[in-house]
Each structure stands twice: as structure tokens, then as C-alpha cells.
Write an enzyme that holds these catalytic residues in place. Sequence first.
Site, PDB file in Angstrom:
ATOM      1  N   THR A 147     -68.316   1.967 -37.390  1.00 43.15           N
ATOM      2  CA  THR A 147     -68.909   1.506 -36.128  1.00 43.15           C
ATOM      3  C   THR A 147     -70.400   1.196 -36.224  1.00 43.15           C
ATOM      4  O   THR A 147     -71.132   1.825 -36.993  1.00 43.15           O
ATOM      5  CB  THR A 147     -68.706   2.594 -35.053  1.00 43.15           C
ATOM      6  OG1 THR A 147     -69.551   2.313 -33.935  1.00 43.15           O
ATOM      7  CG2 THR A 147     -69.059   3.985 -35.550  1.00 43.15           C
ATOM      8  N   GLU A 149     -72.396   2.137 -34.128  1.00 46.82           N
ATOM      9  CA  GLU A 149     -73.097   3.344 -33.678  1.00 46.82           C
ATOM     10  C   GLU A 149     -73.786   4.067 -34.842  1.00 46.82           C
ATOM     11  O   GLU A 149     -74.717   4.839 -34.632  1.00 46.82           O
ATOM     12  CB  GLU A 149     -72.109   4.303 -33.012  1.00 46.82           C
ATOM     13  CG  GLU A 149     -71.768   3.945 -31.592  1.00 46.82           C
ATOM     14  CD  GLU A 149     -72.892   4.243 -30.610  1.00 46.82           C
ATOM     15  OE1 GLU A 149     -73.327   5.395 -30.536  1.00 46.82           O
ATOM     16  OE2 GLU A 149     -73.351   3.311 -29.939  1.00 46.82           O
ATOM     17  N   TYR A 171     -70.403  11.736 -31.839  1.00 52.56           N
ATOM     18  CA  TYR A 171     -69.424  10.721 -32.248  1.00 52.56           C
ATOM     19  C   TYR A 171     -69.904   9.986 -33.490  1.00 52.56           C
ATOM     20  O   TYR A 171     -69.183   9.860 -34.487  1.00 52.56           O
ATOM     21  CB  TYR A 171     -69.192   9.726 -31.102  1.00 52.56           C
ATOM     22  CG  TYR A 171     -68.483   8.452 -31.515  1.00 52.56           C
ATOM     23  CD1 TYR A 171     -67.093   8.423 -31.650  1.00 52.56           C
ATOM     24  CD2 TYR A 171     -69.192   7.272 -31.787  1.00 52.56           C
ATOM     25  CE1 TYR A 171     -66.431   7.256 -32.033  1.00 52.56           C
ATOM     26  CE2 TYR A 171     -68.537   6.114 -32.171  1.00 52.56           C
ATOM     27  CZ  TYR A 171     -67.167   6.107 -32.291  1.00 52.56           C
ATOM     28  OH  TYR A 171     -66.522   4.950 -32.682  1.00 52.56           O
ATOM     29  N   LYS A 175     -68.521   9.722 -37.301  1.00 48.22           N
ATOM     30  CA  LYS A 175     -68.173   8.433 -37.922  1.00 48.22           C
ATOM     31  C   LYS A 175     -68.963   8.208 -39.217  1.00 48.22           C
ATOM     32  O   LYS A 175     -68.492   7.533 -40.134  1.00 48.22           O
ATOM     33  CB  LYS A 175     -68.437   7.290 -36.940  1.00 48.22           C
ATOM     34  CG  LYS A 175     -67.359   7.124 -35.868  1.00 48.22           C
ATOM     35  CD  LYS A 175     -66.098   6.467 -36.430  1.00 48.22           C
ATOM     36  CE  LYS A 175     -65.049   6.244 -35.360  1.00 48.22           C
ATOM     37  NZ  LYS A 175     -63.797   5.679 -35.869  1.00 48.22           N
TER      38      LYS A 175
END
Length: 370
Positions: A147, A149, A171, A175
Site C-alpha cells: 500500500t 500508506e 495498519y 503492511k
Amino acid sequence: MIRFAANLNILSVVDFQLRVITMKRALITGITGQDGAYLAKFLLKKGYQVFGTFRRTSTPNFWRLQEVEVFDQVNLIPADLIDSASIAEAITVAEPDEVYHLAAQSFVGASFEQPIGTGNVTGLGVTRVLEVIRLINKDIKFYQASTSELYGNGNAHPQREESSFMPQSPYSAAKLYGYWITRIYREAYDIFACNGVLFNHESPLRGLEFVTRKISNGVARIVIGMDKTLPLGNLKARRDWGYAPEYVESMWLMMQQDTPDDYVIATNEACTVQEFAEKAFEVAGLNWEKYVIVDKRFIRPLDVNYLQGDYSKAREKLGWEPKVKFDRLVEIMVKADIDRWNKWLHGERFPWDAPHYPAETRILTRSLRM
Ligand code: NAP
Ligand code: GDD
């Protein structure tokens, strides 16, 4: 590996051999999610036999597969990412050529509320899948749903494959672990394992808590008189928003390359949450300023300010290019939600109000059930 196709019609010997040899098998973890449903549809069109993992829930959760009209064509296997044995069962039953690992606790906001659970599912879950592949069959190809992110707030934009990572949430920390463990299994064990570093991608199948769908659904509720305001959090956050059905194609393309690699998938355009809201209300002929209020309950303890992805590598090596851009994306989502609410006003159910486990559910395990 040569396998028998389940639904063979009468074919010539050559057709038969070609079809049996070319019919690939894919396992999608998280097939009930937004990307899982679109990817299942995409792979079925490519002639794959599609298997997907799902979690047992008290209310059936197959509406996205039904919405894209593939529910009766996919094979479902119960598995949870916190349960290694169930993952081993899924991979043993599906015998996949390719595993698309999409399952995760994917909502950044919730990861602040459940940081440990998110680490377990979204981080360690990746290793659990890779370990089963390493132990059962190292020829299985593996796609990890990485991601944007990961980049957090530490970079100039646009972000590329070589930009540095600075996660800003439990999160994205989980990841980040998933990203690196994927590369580690690639290098240590020679497994075909790749990371798709996907920037935000949206659609009418998006979960309601994500900001784009919250806005499109909120606009629709205002249009039909159900709500008077739309409470949001950080309006200044910028995201690179693409269209989910196009993004799943990039996953497949990565898996068809001669060598595994990592790719950024994005549109290279970034807009703020406020711009998304402005456009969404405009599609419905309304002025956003009359309805949007800022509610601090939706402001995160930490947030990512500016994500914009440079997808040059994917364009050059995979031939992938986004077609649906921001304005069209907002229009698709708002119109879909207005349509759903209008149908509801006329007595139709929402797609996600599936009443029971449909009779045609194809659930597979080695121990017989159902
Ligand atoms: P999504 O709609 O939230 O789907 C997540 C899937 O994971 C669902 O099928 C969910 O099952 C399943 N899942 C959650 N916890 C699980 C567990 N403990 N065991 C087994 N399955 C579990 O997410 P998405 O938007 O399709 O995204 C797919 C993947 O891409 C995710 O890994 C996400 O983090 C990543 N990603 C998404 C974006 C994006 O913009 N959409 C961008 C970059 C990366 P239930 O239906 O039962 O909840
Ligand atoms: N959810 C939500 N709700 N977000 C809001 C709201 C609100 O009411 N108001 C403002 N925002 C802001 C968030 O603070 C964030 O900056 C931005 O809108 C986008 O939030 P989300 O739609 O929840 O998505 P995300 O960017 O945090 O995460 C999504 O994209 C990632 C890729 O960059 C998810 O799909 C992740 O799984 C994915 O990895």
C-alpha cells in the site's frame, strides 16, 4: 500441472489438451472484499478456475460477489489469517498456481483501535500464507497487497518504488512488515513473490467507512432526504484515487512477468478529501458547503497528508495505465449510491442485505461439510 476441467463440454482432442493445460488456478484471500470481487471477475474472464477464502460470519457477506455476478462461479474455502491450519487447508484444497493475498484488516482508522489484532492479521498473516507456500509448493506465485500508506509523511511526491517508507499507523506498520517479508521470501527461498504498492482505489463496492464511499453514500442520503449533514474528519488529506476494477488487472500482470518485482500502481494525480466532497455534491446538483461538517471523532491520532504515485515503472514494464480519473470516479460512485437509495425507496433491498447463505454456495474443504 495438468488437471481436469470441471465443466468440460465436447471438445476436440487438441482443444481439450489446450484447455486443460492452460486453465490456471488462482486462490484469492479476502475474496469477499472490494478487490477480491473485482479480481475474481477478472480472473474468471481470463479462464482461471477461481478459489477464494472467506471468514465465517453471523450474517452472510457475499454481496460483492453477487453484485459482480460471479458468486456461482467461484469456489469458497473457509479460512482466517490468524489460523495457519485453515490457510494450509485452503492452499491444499485449491492447489493454486497463483495466490493473490488481499485479505487484511484494511481500515486505517480501525487499526488505531485494534493495533494488536491488525498486526496479527495484516502483518503476520502474510507470513502465515508464505510459510504454507514454502512448505507445500514453492512454485506457487504470490501477490502481496502492499500500500501507498507505507510512504506515510516522509517523502516528496510523487512517490515511486524507491521512495522511503515512514508508516503513520498500526495498519501501515503491519503492511511494512508484510512488504518486507514478501521480499525476504522472494530472495531467501526463490519464491515468485511480488508487492503491488497500490494507491487508494475506490468503487461502488468500497466499504462504507472509507471516506470516498462515506461521501457518495452520504450525498445519496441527503438527496433523498434521509440526512441533513455529512460529518467528516481531515478535509485536507490528499490521496491519489483510482478505480478499483482497473487496479486488479495490475495484480494479474505482475504475476505474469518472467521475474517477480514490486510496482507502484496509481494515477499520478492527487486531490483532497474536500475536493472529493465538492465534486460528489456537484454531481448531485448540491453545494457541499451547506452539508459537510467537521467532526473531530473522524480525525485520526496521526494521518498521512499527501499521497501521489508515479506509476511509470508499471506503465513501462507491465503496460498498465489507469483510464478512469478523478471526476469520472466520483460520478460513478455517487450515481451508484443514488441509484441504490432510490431503489430502496421503491421497496428493493440493498445489495448487501443478502437474506441467507444461497443454496448454490460452493464451499470446499477436505472434510465434508454442508
Ligand atoms: P476490503 O474490502 O476491506 O477487503 C478485505 C478482505 O480481507 C475481506 O474479504 C475481509 O473479509 C478479509 N479479511 C479481513 N480480516 C481477515 C482475517 N482475519 N482472515 C481472513 N480474511 C480476512 O479491502 P480491499 O479494499 O479489497 O483491499 C484489498 C487489500 O488491498 C487489503 O489487503 C488492503 O489492505 C490492500 N490495499 C487496499 C487499497 C485500497 O485502496 N482499496 C490500497 C492499497 C492496499 P470480510 O469480508 O469477512 O471482512
Ligand atoms: N474514513 C474516513 N472517514 N476518512 C476520513 C474522513 C472520514 O470521515 N474524513 C477525512 N478522512 C480522511 C482520512 O483521515 C484519510 O486522510 C483520508 O480521508 C482517506 O481515508 P480512508 O478513505 O479511510 O483511506 P486511507 O487512505 O486511510 O486508507 C485506504 O487506502 C490505503 C492506500 O493508501 C485503505 O484502503 C487502505 O487499506 C489502503 O492501504
